[in-house]
Write a protein that holds these residues in place. Sequence first.
Motif, short mmCIF file in Angstrom:
data_model
loop_
_atom_site.label_atom_id
_atom_site.label_comp_id
_atom_site.label_asym_id
_atom_site.label_seq_id
_atom_site.Cartn_x
_atom_site.Cartn_y
_atom_site.Cartn_z
N SER A 53 21.96 42.88 21.48
CA SER A 53 22.96 41.85 21.78
C SER A 53 22.87 40.65 20.84
CB SER A 53 22.78 41.35 23.20
OG SER A 53 21.56 40.63 23.32
N GLY A 54 21.75 40.53 20.16
CA GLY A 54 21.52 39.36 19.32
C GLY A 54 20.91 38.20 20.08
N ALA A 55 20.74 38.36 21.39
CA ALA A 55 20.24 37.26 22.21
C ALA A 55 18.75 37.03 21.98
CB ALA A 55 20.50 37.54 23.67
N ASN A 56 18.04 38.05 21.59
CA ASN A 56 16.59 37.95 21.38
C ASN A 56 16.25 38.14 19.92
OD1 ASN A 56 15.77 37.77 24.23
ND2 ASN A 56 16.58 39.84 24.34
N THR A 57 15.41 37.26 19.41
CA THR A 57 14.90 37.39 18.04
C THR A 57 13.40 37.13 18.04
OG1 THR A 57 15.40 35.07 17.55
CG2 THR A 57 17.06 36.71 16.92
N LEU A 58 12.75 37.65 17.01
CA LEU A 58 11.31 37.49 16.85
C LEU A 58 11.05 37.33 15.36
CD1 LEU A 58 8.59 37.63 18.46
CD2 LEU A 58 8.53 40.06 17.86
N TYR A 59 10.20 36.36 15.00
CA TYR A 59 9.91 36.09 13.60
C TYR A 59 8.40 36.03 13.36
CZ TYR A 59 14.80 34.69 13.04
OH TYR A 59 16.17 34.67 13.00
N GLU A 60 8.01 36.48 12.20
CA GLU A 60 6.65 36.25 11.73
C GLU A 60 6.49 34.77 11.45
OE1 GLU A 60 3.35 35.70 9.19
OE2 GLU A 60 5.38 35.65 8.37
N THR A 61 5.33 34.24 11.73
CA THR A 61 5.13 32.79 11.70
C THR A 61 5.51 32.16 10.36
OG1 THR A 61 3.36 32.97 13.33
CG2 THR A 61 3.44 30.95 12.01
N SER A 62 5.17 32.80 9.27
CA SER A 62 5.36 32.17 7.96
C SER A 62 6.83 32.09 7.55
CB SER A 62 4.58 32.93 6.88
OG SER A 62 5.15 34.21 6.65
N VAL A 63 7.71 32.79 8.23
CA VAL A 63 9.13 32.76 7.85
C VAL A 63 9.98 31.97 8.84
CG1 VAL A 63 8.85 35.01 6.74
CG2 VAL A 63 9.90 34.88 9.02
N LYS A 64 9.39 31.55 9.94
CA LYS A 64 10.14 30.77 10.93
C LYS A 64 10.72 29.51 10.30
CE LYS A 64 7.85 32.13 15.24
NZ LYS A 64 6.98 31.68 16.35
N GLY A 65 11.99 29.27 10.57
CA GLY A 65 12.65 28.10 10.03
C GLY A 65 13.21 28.30 8.64
N ARG A 66 12.84 29.39 7.98
CA ARG A 66 13.36 29.69 6.64
C ARG A 66 14.25 30.93 6.64
NH1 ARG A 66 10.08 31.08 2.62
NH2 ARG A 66 8.49 32.05 3.96
N PHE A 67 13.89 31.91 7.43
CA PHE A 67 14.63 33.17 7.48
C PHE A 67 15.42 33.24 8.80
CE2 PHE A 67 11.64 35.98 4.68
CZ PHE A 67 11.70 35.02 3.68
N THR A 68 16.58 33.88 8.74
CA THR A 68 17.38 34.10 9.93
C THR A 68 17.85 35.55 9.95
OG1 THR A 68 18.17 31.82 9.93
CG2 THR A 68 19.40 33.41 11.25
N ILE A 69 17.56 36.24 11.05
CA ILE A 69 18.02 37.61 11.21
C ILE A 69 19.27 37.61 12.10
CG2 ILE A 69 16.53 38.07 13.21
CD1 ILE A 69 16.20 40.95 12.09
N SER A 70 20.21 38.45 11.75
CA SER A 70 21.43 38.58 12.54
C SER A 70 21.94 40.01 12.39
CB SER A 70 22.49 37.58 12.09
OG SER A 70 22.86 37.81 10.73
N ARG A 71 22.93 40.36 13.21
CA ARG A 71 23.47 41.71 13.12
C ARG A 71 24.94 41.70 13.45
NH1 ARG A 71 20.11 45.23 17.14
NH2 ARG A 71 21.69 46.84 16.70
N LYS A 75 29.68 46.86 12.46
CA LYS A 75 29.39 47.43 11.14
C LYS A 75 28.04 48.13 11.11
CE LYS A 75 32.07 43.94 8.65
NZ LYS A 75 32.03 42.87 7.61
N SER A 76 27.35 48.17 12.25
CA SER A 76 26.00 48.76 12.31
C SER A 76 25.12 48.21 11.19
CB SER A 76 26.08 50.28 12.22
OG SER A 76 26.76 50.83 13.33
N THR A 77 25.16 46.91 11.03
CA THR A 77 24.45 46.27 9.91
C THR A 77 23.62 45.11 10.42
OG1 THR A 77 26.18 46.91 8.35
CG2 THR A 77 24.74 45.09 7.70
N VAL A 78 22.43 45.00 9.87
CA VAL A 78 21.56 43.87 10.15
C VAL A 78 21.37 43.08 8.86
CG1 VAL A 78 19.43 45.18 9.74
CG2 VAL A 78 19.38 43.14 11.18
N TYR A 79 21.27 41.77 8.99
CA TYR A 79 21.14 40.88 7.84
C TYR A 79 19.84 40.08 7.95
CZ TYR A 79 26.15 41.86 7.72
OH TYR A 79 27.37 42.48 7.70
#
Length: 122
Positions: A53-71, A75-79
């Motif tokens: 749903s996109g409601a839940n995300t999880l990030y590795e600590t070193s990328v938090k605040g710099r990387f954003t995952i979305s889908r 289009k069956s695509t993740v970014y």
Amino acid sequence: VQLQASGGGLVQAGGSLRLSCAASGRSFSGYTMGWFRQAPGKEREFVAAVSWSGANTLYETSVKGRFTISRDNAKSTVYLQMNSLKSEDTAVYYCATKPGWDYSASANWDSWGQGTLVTVSS
């Protein structure tokens, strides 16, 4: 199941890149999608994950605040939007999927794509 990653390249430190991973071959309804990376001489590590749903995300600590995952499920695509890139982000980036959602970064991934190389020059 096929996962096709793209968008890697050479970028200067402080710059941005957006990775894409298109999935095909079966329905991905209910599946979590994620990104991993492997730097030269290092083990593969988790980067980020997003629930169906996109409601839940999880990030590795070193990328938090710099990387954003979305889908985009249509289009069956993740970014993976990567900003403020650092030399230590240099790696081959892989996308993966797993059924359902959990807060484990490493468990239950069942499909993997080929990697796309990201090189950050300092």
